[in-house]
Structure formats: C-alpha cells, structure tokens
Design an enzyme around this catalytic site. Sequence first.
Site, PDB file in Angstrom:
ATOM      1  N   HIS A 149       0.876  -1.178   0.000  1.00  8.32           N
ATOM      2  CA  HIS A 149       0.000   0.000   0.000  1.00  8.32           C
ATOM      3  C   HIS A 149       0.912   1.227   0.000  1.00  8.32           C
ATOM      4  O   HIS A 149       1.512   1.548   1.029  1.00  8.32           O
ATOM      5  CB  HIS A 149      -0.886   0.020   1.247  1.00  8.32           C
ATOM      6  N   PHE A 150       1.011   1.907  -1.127  1.00  5.85           N
ATOM      7  CA  PHE A 150       1.891   3.070  -1.231  1.00  5.85           C
ATOM      8  C   PHE A 150       1.146   4.401  -1.087  1.00  5.85           C
ATOM      9  O   PHE A 150       1.725   5.463  -1.226  1.00  5.85           O
ATOM     10  CB  PHE A 150       2.695   3.019  -2.532  1.00  5.85           C
ATOM     11  N   ASN A 178      -6.818   0.870  -2.057  1.00  9.55           N
ATOM     12  CA  ASN A 178      -7.516   1.680  -1.049  1.00  9.55           C
ATOM     13  C   ASN A 178      -6.796   3.016  -0.812  1.00  9.55           C
ATOM     14  O   ASN A 178      -6.255   3.289   0.253  1.00  9.55           O
ATOM     15  CB  ASN A 178      -7.708   0.901   0.253  1.00  9.55           C
ATOM     16  N   HIS A 214      -9.027 -10.041   0.823  1.00 10.31           N
ATOM     17  CA  HIS A 214      -8.790  -9.810   2.254  1.00 10.31           C
ATOM     18  C   HIS A 214      -9.947 -10.495   2.975  1.00 10.31           C
ATOM     19  O   HIS A 214     -11.075 -10.012   2.970  1.00 10.31           O
ATOM     20  CB  HIS A 214      -8.766  -8.305   2.566  1.00 10.31           C
ATOM     21  N   HIS A 237      -2.484 -12.558   3.243  1.00  9.40           N
ATOM     22  CA  HIS A 237      -2.039 -12.494   4.645  1.00  9.40           C
ATOM     23  C   HIS A 237      -2.764 -13.490   5.576  1.00  9.40           C
ATOM     24  O   HIS A 237      -3.454 -13.093   6.518  1.00  9.40           O
ATOM     25  CB  HIS A 237      -2.128 -11.081   5.210  1.00  9.40           C
ATOM     26  N   ASP A 271       2.543  -6.835   2.752  1.00  6.26           N
ATOM     27  CA  ASP A 271       1.408  -6.029   3.198  1.00  6.26           C
ATOM     28  C   ASP A 271       1.911  -4.710   3.782  1.00  6.26           C
ATOM     29  O   ASP A 271       1.424  -4.243   4.817  1.00  6.26           O
ATOM     30  CB  ASP A 271       0.527  -6.780   4.191  1.00  6.26           C
ATOM     31  N   HIS A 307       1.592   4.068   8.266  1.00  5.07           N
ATOM     32  CA  HIS A 307       0.911   5.216   8.860  1.00  5.07           C
ATOM     33  C   HIS A 307       1.959   6.013   9.618  1.00  5.07           C
ATOM     34  O   HIS A 307       3.000   5.470  10.024  1.00  5.07           O
ATOM     35  CB  HIS A 307      -0.189   4.766   9.832  1.00  5.07           C
TER      36      HIS A 307
END
Length: 441
Positions: free
Chosen positions: A61-62, A93, A178, A231, A302, A306
């Site tokens: 997730h970049f 997302n 997911h 995951h 994954d 944050h």
Amino acid sequence: MAHFDLLLKGGTVHTPGGPVATSIGVTGGRIAELGVDGDADMAIDCTGLDIMPGVIDSQVHFREPGLEHKEDLESGSRSAVLGGVTAVFEMPNTKPNTDTAEALADKLKRARHRMWCDHAFYVGATAANAEGLAELERIPGAAGVKIFMGASTGDLLVSDDGNLARVLASGHRRVAIHAEDEPRMNAREGERIPGDPASHPIWRDDESALLATRRILRLAREAGRRIHILHISTPAEFALIAQNKDIASCEVTPQHLTMAAEDVYPRLGTFAQMNPPIRSAAHRDGLWYWLNQGVPDVLGSDHAPHTREEKAKPYPQSPSGMPGVQTLLPLLLDHVAAGRLSFQRLIELTSAGPQRVFGLVGKGRIAAGYDADFTIVDRKARWTVEEDWLASRCGWSPFTGMTLTGRPVGTIVRGNRVMWEGTLADGAVGEPIRFESTTFQ
C-alpha cells in the site's frame, strides 16, 4: 568477443535448475546468456554473493493518491529497491479508490519516471463496479481485482454473499481477497478494550478469518473463479486452503511468521496493530508448519504505513498497518540463516511463485530471454536494522533494532542497477509489469 550492456561475474546464480557459479550477460534489459565471458558497459563483481531472481512483493500500500503524508509511489518504491525488491503490486484503497479505469490510468501516470521498481495496480471491487470488473482487470498495468471482505484502511468493502458473487462472476483473472468476516467483527466490537491493543486479535479472532475464508472458497467454487487469499494468519485457514488448491492460492507475511502477540503488544503497542492481527506464538508456529507443507504460494509484505502520530493514538482509534516492503527480504534471509526456511523455498515464494500464480510475463526466473531482474544478497552479513536505513515516508519499522543475518546488496531492474550497497542510482526506471491475461501489449 561478445559485448553486453551488463555483465554479472563471480556470483552464485540461482537458476531454475539450481545454484550455479556462473556469469550473466544482459542486453536490452533482458538476460542474453548465462555462462559467458566478454566485455560490457558495466561489469559487476559478485564474488561471495548470491544472485536471486528479482524479488516480487505482491501486496503493498503506497498510499498515493490522497494519503501522501503516509507514503507515496516514489518513497514506497525507493524503500522497495533498498530492500532488494524489483517489482510490486500496489493496492487500491487510496483516495480516491482505484476502482475505475480513470483512477488506474492516474496511478500509472503518477508512477512513470517516479517509481524505482516495476509495478502493477489492483482495481478495488465495489457493489457499484462489479459488472465492469471484467473490462477493468484487462487494462495493461492492472494486477487484477482486490476484494475487501472486512473493513480495513479505506472504504472499499464487499461483505455480503450477493455482491461477492457478482464480483466473482465478472472476469477471469485470479481475484485477491482480504478475508475477514465483517458481520462477525461488527458483532464482536465489544471485545475491543480501549487502550489495549492486545485485544485486537480477540476482536478480529480466528473465527473471523476462517469464516470469511470458508465463505469465499464456496463462492469462488460456485462461480468457477480462482482466488488468492492474502495475509493468512491462522493455521486453520491453511488447512482449509490445502483442500482447495485447485481454486485458491494464498500468501503469508514476514510479520506473521516473525512476531508473536505475547511479545509485540506489550513492547510495541499499537505499532504492532494490523489486519488480520498478529496472533500468538502458537499461531506463528502453525504458520511455519503449513509453510513447510508447501501450502503458501507467495510471501507478501502487506506494507501499510501510517505516521507515528497516527499509530500513537490510543487503541482502537489507532489505524491498522505497518511498513514492511524494505524489511521483507532481510527478515526472510534471517529465517534462512536460522534454518527455518531453505533458500530455494525463499526464491520460490518471492519470484517463481508470484510468476506462476499471477501469470507474469518475463519475470520470476533467471533464464535467457527473461527480464534482467536480480536481487543480489550477502547471506552471511550480520547487521542491525537502523532507522536511518529506512526510506518509507512513515519513518519507522516494528523491526528497528533487530539484528539479522543476510542482507540485500544490489537491486537490478531490467538491467538497470538501481541500488548497490545502500546507494541508489541517479533516477527511477520502473515500468508497468506485463501479464499474460491483460490486453495484448
């Protein structure tokens, strides 16, 4: 005498037939020949080093667009190549979600001349775009379709069987899942203890994962659609998937193989919080059992960064997710050094496995005609993960301070040496990954 753009000499090359002490000649971004001598525009002495097929991280997730204060495509991919990763699949997302052709085109445009590694972008499934997914998944640069059965970071969610069936009925490529059961987690919200992140795996319990995995396997079989379950965090899920390998591939993460709840929640608090959760040491040992049974197909990080400020909020206001693309390979090399994983199996899970599962063109092995993607490692190097080595914009890692054995030395993407001994090249060279099942490119 032959002339090459790049010549790797003196290393142990891990070919489909096994490790060989040989050289690799590269021309035009592809492997020209093994076992050659000649001159080259650039020759690299790899004596004492292992040359792996380029590591592929099929879940990152970049955060770009919309959440660039956490990460962006440049910083995330810089982190990737510093960790020896040559290609990534990025998740949908973001803000806005990657759920239209326009949003996918925007990500591909943003990546051009900014991403250090090769890349593809998932399209997020929604109730609104279900019927259009068959067309969206065939766009060049698309990694396929991603379904969030349980709410995580962002607002992509398809949790009911009716809409899940609609999504699975639209298209043909393998769908990434997911798998956490949203109704069960909603019913169990009272299990969360404010201020106690150790209650996270009690709330999002084993049954939440197993129930969702059981549901999606049934729906996939009814739809005749192959799926890829991300995951995996419980041994029971692996036992179930092992009976359904004709339709389901699956992933395990380094953090679920490395961390245990008894240690990390007291030590790291919310910085160990992710979805699905880090569970007990018994769970971790169970994941290793099933890995050694051959059930996982790929290892993905994954990577879900944050900021410190966000993660420091009291549980459950704290967001779930941790960075991991830069530490994926170092952690796995340490497991190899400790005897928990063979080097051959590591290669299978990070290159040949992703190629097989997702139908990548020109990647996943060291062979003539394939893209010249190489991850070069020193398996004996002993070192400590320091914060100043990390390139992610979030600036932290749950693995800071860990002493590891095995380190990425060089990252080569289509014949371009983008990282060597921790130093980056002058510019980013990443290009979209090619897939067998997208529109002919």
